[in-house]
Design an enzyme around this catalytic site. Structure first.
Site, mmCIF file in Angstrom:
data_model
loop_
_atom_site.group_PDB
_atom_site.id
_atom_site.type_symbol
_atom_site.label_atom_id
_atom_site.label_comp_id
_atom_site.label_asym_id
_atom_site.label_seq_id
_atom_site.Cartn_x
_atom_site.Cartn_y
_atom_site.Cartn_z
ATOM 1 N N CYS A 62 -43.406 21.918 -42.778
ATOM 2 C CA CYS A 62 -43.065 23.024 -41.881
ATOM 3 C C CYS A 62 -41.985 22.639 -40.887
ATOM 4 O O CYS A 62 -42.234 22.534 -39.680
ATOM 5 C CB CYS A 62 -44.317 23.483 -41.158
ATOM 6 S SG CYS A 62 -45.568 23.954 -42.344
ATOM 7 N N TYR A 117 -30.407 11.117 -41.738
ATOM 8 C CA TYR A 117 -29.017 10.637 -41.697
ATOM 9 C C TYR A 117 -28.056 11.564 -42.428
ATOM 10 O O TYR A 117 -26.928 11.164 -42.714
ATOM 11 C CB TYR A 117 -28.888 9.271 -42.374
ATOM 12 C CG TYR A 117 -29.925 8.246 -42.021
ATOM 13 C CD1 TYR A 117 -29.952 7.643 -40.765
ATOM 14 C CD2 TYR A 117 -30.863 7.833 -42.962
ATOM 15 C CE1 TYR A 117 -30.884 6.680 -40.465
ATOM 16 C CE2 TYR A 117 -31.811 6.857 -42.665
ATOM 17 C CZ TYR A 117 -31.808 6.290 -41.413
ATOM 18 O OH TYR A 117 -32.735 5.333 -41.124
ATOM 19 N N ARG A 140 -30.426 -2.839 -49.187
ATOM 20 C CA ARG A 140 -29.991 -1.710 -50.008
ATOM 21 C C ARG A 140 -29.225 -2.140 -51.273
ATOM 22 O O ARG A 140 -29.421 -1.576 -52.339
ATOM 23 C CB ARG A 140 -29.075 -0.838 -49.141
ATOM 24 C CG ARG A 140 -28.723 0.476 -49.755
ATOM 25 C CD ARG A 140 -27.642 1.182 -48.925
ATOM 26 N NE ARG A 140 -27.806 1.092 -47.509
ATOM 27 C CZ ARG A 140 -28.361 2.030 -46.736
ATOM 28 N NH1 ARG A 140 -28.803 3.139 -47.272
ATOM 29 N NH2 ARG A 140 -28.456 1.867 -45.431
ATOM 30 N N PRO A 175 -29.452 -9.066 -47.718
ATOM 31 C CA PRO A 175 -29.184 -7.732 -48.267
ATOM 32 C C PRO A 175 -30.469 -6.976 -48.566
ATOM 33 O O PRO A 175 -31.459 -7.566 -49.001
ATOM 34 C CB PRO A 175 -28.444 -8.035 -49.577
ATOM 35 C CG PRO A 175 -28.995 -9.362 -49.990
ATOM 36 C CD PRO A 175 -29.319 -10.117 -48.731
HETATM 37 N N1 LLP Z 1 -30.618 -7.633 -41.667
HETATM 38 C C1 LLP Z 1 -30.900 -6.963 -40.542
HETATM 39 C C2 LLP Z 1 -31.022 -7.704 -39.290
HETATM 40 C C3 LLP Z 1 -31.079 -5.568 -40.579
HETATM 41 O O1 LLP Z 1 -31.345 -4.910 -39.462
HETATM 42 C C4 LLP Z 1 -30.962 -4.869 -41.809
HETATM 43 C C5 LLP Z 1 -31.162 -3.421 -41.890
HETATM 44 C C6 LLP Z 1 -30.680 -5.620 -42.971
HETATM 45 C C7 LLP Z 1 -30.511 -6.997 -42.853
HETATM 46 C C8 LLP Z 1 -30.535 -4.976 -44.325
HETATM 47 O O2 LLP Z 1 -29.492 -4.073 -44.347
HETATM 48 P P1 LLP Z 1 -28.999 -3.435 -45.735
HETATM 49 O O3 LLP Z 1 -28.474 -4.562 -46.591
HETATM 50 O O4 LLP Z 1 -30.138 -2.772 -46.383
HETATM 51 O O5 LLP Z 1 -27.942 -2.480 -45.352
HETATM 52 N N2 LLP Z 1 -32.979 3.278 -42.804
HETATM 53 C C9 LLP Z 1 -31.534 3.221 -42.941
HETATM 54 C C10 LLP Z 1 -31.027 1.808 -42.963
HETATM 55 C C11 LLP Z 1 -31.475 0.989 -41.790
HETATM 56 C C12 LLP Z 1 -31.018 -0.454 -41.847
HETATM 57 C C13 LLP Z 1 -31.760 -1.296 -40.859
HETATM 58 N N3 LLP Z 1 -31.420 -2.687 -40.877
HETATM 59 C C14 LLP Z 1 -31.130 4.022 -44.174
HETATM 60 O O6 LLP Z 1 -31.997 4.586 -44.837
HETATM 61 O O7 LLP Z 1 -29.938 4.124 -44.474
#
Ligand code: LLP
Length: 419
Positions: free
Chosen positions: A343, A316, A276, A274
């Protein structure tokens, strides 16, 4: 849920008034709550404690050393995706046996460094990379654990940029191909192909897609075990959604309630990645109003923070709540965009929001900015990157200082033919 709250008119982070931090650090800046961070990790660890999961914080969400150290001290491992992240991970002293390495394209140098560091597991997404890891491990006289990342072809019902489990995405290997790879595993002498990895996307607020994907993976695993493949690691990735505005995501306990029954009697090590869920609501972005600007068509609040600091709204259409750091009941509410000095028309932090008619000098907090905030920031428009601050109780410390203009040109040179 988190430790940002109003005490009278003042926004606080744990025991510190945000305006006091702004007075000392200047604006803009990121602010993290140590307590929120560690509480979220603990919530997940507790919810799944019956299967003793390895929870590897996905450090792409927030790789500040202070954040990593907070979580590592609380017991977390780390999910890395680059040599740079390996460097940071080792810097905070995480046990390498708690590092998992994901990503569709690791370079030979990155693979070698990770093997030498003695990480637990590589998540691999192509046979090309299996061949490379096998070769490099052979040269180093090592045998390394590898999980195959499965693409379960599941729609995670989230933003298309962060959906990863559909067959059209670049991620993972479809089940048929994966089965063939497992059956052929003996050819990789220096690899123990002993794990399955699945990550279907990010900011997923309901359990169904997870349950669907995990079920598919578990059936696949049983099939493999019938053929004599022993699975030691089941890595369920990350993706748990959080509250940005009016989402009602599953809690850690609700998630565990749906997932644990699927894992009954399991003998493998369960891994989660995890990002986020752990750090999203543990951070805010604080910016100061430069000029309120009213045009015939719209109201704008021009602030000193911009898309280079927090790109999620531009990239996004992401929503971050806009709060006054000091409430001022006298101000009427207006509909306005909060925009930065960059800009580009795409430079906005909030759009068409019903917010106070902020005045020059007012401080604004963009909530839920702890994940993919600073880590996605850049120097676009030659804007130095902002500082990061961490609060614990009634204390705060700068955990990354503001970049200077000299930092902007670090490593740049004017070629000799121009001198
Ligand atoms: N594992 C893998 C293989 C991943 O690609 C990711 C996120 C995670 C774990 C963690 O995911 P989370 O638990 O954070 O959802 N920049 C985007 C989010 C991109 C996520 C990329 N991969 C945003 O700001 O919403």
């Amino acid at each position: 849920m988190h430790d940002f709250y109003y005490n009278g008119k003042e926004l606080y982070c744990e025991g510190v008034a945000v305006k006091d931090i702004a007075a000392e650090v200047g604006t803009p800046f990121y602010l993290y709550s140590h307590k929120t961070l560690t509480d979220h990790y603990t919530k997940l660890a507790k919810a799944f404690k019956s299967v003793k999961p390895l929870i590897c914080f996905s450090m792409k969400a927030n790789s500040n050393l202070a954040v990593l150290k907070s979580l590592v001290k609380a017991g977390a491992g780390l999910d890395i995706v680059s040599g740079g992240e390996l460097f940071r991970a080792l810097k905070v002293g995480v046990d390498p046996k708690k590092i998992v390495y994901a990503g569709v394209g690791k370079t030979r140098q990155e693979i070698q460094d990770a093997i030498k560091a003695g990480i637990l597991l590589f998540n691999v997404e192509s046979t090309g990379e299996l061949v490379a890891i096998n070769e490099i491990a052979g040269k180093l006289k090592k045998k390394v654990n590898v999980s195959l990342r499965i693409n379960p072809d599941i729609d995670a019902s989230t933003h298309s940029y962060v959906t990863t489990g559909k067959k059209e995405s670049k991620f993972g290997i479809d089940l048929n191909t994966a089965e063939a790879v497992f059956l052929d595993r003996a050819r990789y002498h220096h690899i123990d192909l002993c794990g399955i990895h699945v990550h279907i996307g990010s900011q997923i607020t309901v359990s169904e897609p997870f349950v669907k994907a995990f079920r598919k993976v578990l059936i696949f695993m049983m099939q493999l075990e019938k053929h004599g493949t022993k699975i030691k690691f089941l890595n369920f990735g990350g993706g748990l959604g959080i509250i940005y505005s009016d989402e009602k995501p599953q809690t850690a306990d609700e998630f565990a309630e749906k997932i644990l029954p699927l894992l009954k009697g399991s003998k493998f090590q369960v891994v989660f990645e995890p990002g986020r869920f752990i750090c999203g609501n543990a951070g805010i972005f604080v910016t100061r109003v430069l000029y309120p600007k009213k045009t015939q068509a719209k109201n704008f609040i021009v602030v000193d923070g911009a898309m280079n600091d927090l790109i999620r709204p531009s990239l996004y259409d992401a929503h971050h709540d806009v709060l006054a750091v000091t409430k001022n009941e006298v101000l009427k509410r207006i509909k306005a965009d909060v925009v930065g000095p960059v800009c580009e028309s795409g430079d906005f932090l909030a759009k068409d929001r019903n917010i106070p008619d902020f005045q020059a000098g007012d401080l604004i907090a963009l909530m839920g900015a702890g994940a993919y905030g600073f880590t996605m920031s850049s120097n676009y428009n030659s804007r130095p990157r902002v500082p990061e601050v961490m609060v614990s109780g009634s204390k705060f410390e700068i955990v990354r200082k503001r970049e200077s203009v000299a930092d902007l040109i670090k490593g740049e040179t004017i070629p000799s033919f121009l001198k």
